[in-house]
Design an enzyme around this catalytic site. Structure first.
Site, mmCIF file in Angstrom:
data_model
loop_
_atom_site.group_PDB
_atom_site.id
_atom_site.type_symbol
_atom_site.label_atom_id
_atom_site.label_comp_id
_atom_site.label_asym_id
_atom_site.label_seq_id
_atom_site.Cartn_x
_atom_site.Cartn_y
_atom_site.Cartn_z
ATOM 1 N N HIS A 1 7.159 -26.865 0.818
ATOM 2 C CA HIS A 1 6.410 -27.938 0.163
ATOM 3 C C HIS A 1 5.301 -27.374 -0.709
ATOM 4 O O HIS A 1 4.354 -28.088 -1.037
ATOM 5 C CB HIS A 1 5.862 -28.907 1.220
ATOM 6 C CG HIS A 1 6.979 -29.513 2.016
ATOM 7 N ND1 HIS A 1 7.568 -30.710 1.681
ATOM 8 C CD2 HIS A 1 7.656 -29.046 3.103
ATOM 9 C CE1 HIS A 1 8.547 -30.966 2.543
ATOM 10 N NE2 HIS A 1 8.621 -29.963 3.413
ATOM 11 N N GLU B 1 0.829 -1.204 0.000
ATOM 12 C CA GLU B 1 0.000 0.000 0.000
ATOM 13 C C GLU B 1 0.870 1.264 0.000
ATOM 14 O O GLU B 1 0.463 2.311 -0.503
ATOM 15 C CB GLU B 1 -0.947 -0.016 1.220
ATOM 16 C CG GLU B 1 -2.203 0.805 0.988
ATOM 17 C CD GLU B 1 -3.297 0.591 2.034
ATOM 18 O OE1 GLU B 1 -3.132 -0.274 2.925
ATOM 19 O OE2 GLU B 1 -4.314 1.291 1.967
ATOM 20 N N LYS C 1 -13.746 1.988 -2.882
ATOM 21 C CA LYS C 1 -14.629 2.451 -1.788
ATOM 22 C C LYS C 1 -15.797 3.225 -2.378
ATOM 23 O O LYS C 1 -16.947 3.026 -2.010
ATOM 24 C CB LYS C 1 -13.856 3.374 -0.837
ATOM 25 C CG LYS C 1 -13.009 2.661 0.178
ATOM 26 C CD LYS C 1 -12.538 3.682 1.209
ATOM 27 C CE LYS C 1 -11.529 3.108 2.156
ATOM 28 N NZ LYS C 1 -10.905 4.118 2.988
HETATM 29 O O1 PA5 Z 1 -2.838 1.953 5.942
HETATM 30 C C1 PA5 Z 1 -3.928 2.478 5.835
HETATM 31 O O2 PA5 Z 1 -4.076 3.705 5.898
HETATM 32 C C2 PA5 Z 1 -5.172 1.654 5.607
HETATM 33 O O3 PA5 Z 1 -4.895 0.320 5.472
HETATM 34 C C3 PA5 Z 1 -6.132 1.834 6.779
HETATM 35 O O4 PA5 Z 1 -5.517 1.408 7.948
HETATM 36 C C4 PA5 Z 1 -7.422 1.055 6.558
HETATM 37 O O5 PA5 Z 1 -8.023 1.454 5.345
HETATM 38 C C5 PA5 Z 1 -8.387 1.308 7.690
HETATM 39 O O6 PA5 Z 1 -8.598 2.663 7.848
HETATM 40 P P1 PA5 Z 1 -9.237 3.261 9.148
HETATM 41 O O7 PA5 Z 1 -8.288 3.062 10.273
HETATM 42 O O8 PA5 Z 1 -9.451 4.692 8.843
HETATM 43 O O9 PA5 Z 1 -10.510 2.533 9.385
#
Ligand code: PA5
Length: 464
Positions: free
Chosen positions: A319, A290, A433
């Site tokens: 394996h 990410e 989203k």
């Molecule tokens: O790294 C990130 O920003 C995302 O993976 C968030 O942690 C994830 O989308 C969850 O977001 P939030 O903590 O706002 O619910």
């Protein structure tokens, strides 16, 4: 600090033609120094508040410890509701540091509440939780920085409704909110309902938040020494002070991955040889993917960069996936996580005397078997020109886990700087989203709904 990074097997010295040369490393020295400079310049600013987490939380840690000891006394179960960066850290740290069958241990041995993390909205999983916990004896830690994530907020709605039905005006005592101070709905709800609340600093993003209240409260509740985790992170931070990659393990790892990407090695495998570290690979997969998987660089150029993370586990995946690693495309860098001393030992007893190809194991320990399997796999991969490096930790404890997480966060930050991308945003996630909101007919997403309606429908030709 006994975490070391061994990158012999990334180099031409050990790997032959697939390896990186010393000259290549030298050519990139300025890039590495500049990445170090950028990361240091951003320390504590923008989205780099995570670099302050090991230092500036004395009061928060005190509060967390007090809250955790109350929860340990009062509740039978502790459930984290969250997703992505709000769940992967708590899972990774719990698995690394607690008994493998913690929830199944008798209370006397467990000492703390049972621990669950529900990081999805699968209805079967959610309902299954209610078969094993009594909500009246449970505290739910709702973790969402944005305070708006659909998955987490739906879980919250279900749970709070249930709690109110069962406990009336005492329901709020069973919810702890971990969220942003100003943004989103959860903070408003927390104030309205009177939930105990922990704040995620604005400058700490989800995937960099394990050393903030996101991870520290769940860890403290199950009895992990969070001060030691933070000390490990601080000591690792000191190890990452040099601008020279040869003296800075995170900078060296970022540079090796950066050069590997340029060589077409676009897959990053993390393979711990310890079940306790299995979910560190999960956590890292999110951090790496990410943060670095980006379409545009900071100058607006389309770059489509990033390495695809793959999670593996030694010896189990010897394996399954290791065949591919040995003989498939030369497109991977494998990160081994090696543990010097397991926390327990098991001797393989005598037996199978008439079967020498089994009997050779007798008298040895599972510890030796695990270690030898790692060394053998690593040797074989290296012999075949397969790029790999090893992060070695003497033992898995709170101190070393704090250090390891911080090392990997620093590596990611440096890699982001080398790639000249924003490692702290996730624009690619937003499209999905928005489409989900449109499917629910959410106000403000009418245009998206229209766009989806006019998209090409599936052709029957391709459905069998
Ligand atoms: O790294 C990130 O920003 C995302 O993976 C968030 O942690 C994830 O989308 C969850 O977001 P939030 O903590 O706002 O619910």
């Amino acid at each position: 600090m006994s975490i070391t990074v061994n990158y012999n097997n990334m180099m031409k010295y050990a790997l032959g033609d697939q390896g990186i040369t010393d000259a290549e490393l030298k050519e990139h020295d300025i890039l590495a120094q500049s990445a170090h400079f950028q990361v240091e310049a951003g320390r504590g600013r923008g989205m780099q508040g995570w670099m302050d987490s090991p230092y500036d939380q004395a009061d928060v840690v005190k509060e967390i410890k007090a809250s955790a000891s109350r929860i340990r006394r009062k509740f039978e179960n502790f459930v984290v509701l969250g997703i992505g960066g709000s769940a992967l850290g708590p899972i990774a740290v719990f698995t690394a540091l607690k008994h493998y069958y913690y929830n199944e241990l008798p209370k006397k041995l467990r000492k703390g509440p049972r621990f669950y993390v529900i990081d999805n909205v699968d209805p079967e999983r959610m309902n299954a939780l209610f078969d094993v916990i009594n909500v009246e004896k449970t505290v739910f830690n709702v973790i969402t920085k944005s305070g708006a994530t659909s998955e987490t907020m739906s879980q919250y709605l279900i749970i709070y409704d249930m709690l109110k039905q069962k406990l009336g005006d005492k329901a709020h005592e069973h919810i702890i909110a971990t969220t942003s101070e100003n943004k989103g709905n959860l903070i408003k709800l927390a104030k309205e309902e009177g939930f105990e609340t922990f704040i995620i600093p604005e400058s700490v993003g989800g995937r960099f938040s394990e050393l903030s209240p996101v991870g520290l409260l769940p860890a403290a509740v199950v009895g992990i020494d969070i001060s030691k985790m933070l000390k490990g992170a601080r000591d690792m931070d000191r190890k990452c002070k040099s601008k020279y990659f040869a003296k800075n393990p995170a900078l060296a790892l970022a540079l090796l991955q950066y050069i590997s990407m340029k060589h077409g090695k676009n897959i990053s495998v993390m393979m711990p040889y310890a079940d306790s570290l299995k979910y560190i690979a999960d956590w890292y997969a999110q951090l790496w993917a990410e943060s670095l998987g980006k379409e545009s660089d900071k100058n607006g150029n389309v770059v489509n960069v990033g390495q695809t993370p793959v999670k593996a586990l030694g010896a189990t995946d010897q394996h399954s996936q290791v065949q591919l690693y040995n003989e498939g495309p030369f497109d991977k860098v494998i990160t081994f996580l090696e543990v010097g001393n397991f926390r327990s030992e098991r001797v393989i007893p005598q037996g199978c005397e008439n079967f020498p190809n089994v009997n050779f194991l007798c008298g040895h320990t599972l510890n030796e078997l695990m270690t030898n399997e790692l060394h053998a796999t690593r040797y074989n991969l290296t012999r075949r020109g397969r790029a790999n490096y090893t992060i070695y930790m003497d033992t898995v404890d709170a101190y070393h886990i704090g250090a390891l997480l911080y090392l990997l966060q620093m590596q990611t930050a440096y890699a982001g700087a080398m790639l000249n991308i924003d490692a702290y945003n996730q624009p690619g996630v937003e499209g999905g989203k928005d489409a989900a909101y449109a499917l629910f007919g959410r106000q403000g997403y009418e245009a998206k709904a229209e766009e989806m309606r006019s998209a090409k429908p599936d052709s029957d030709k391709y459905i069998i």
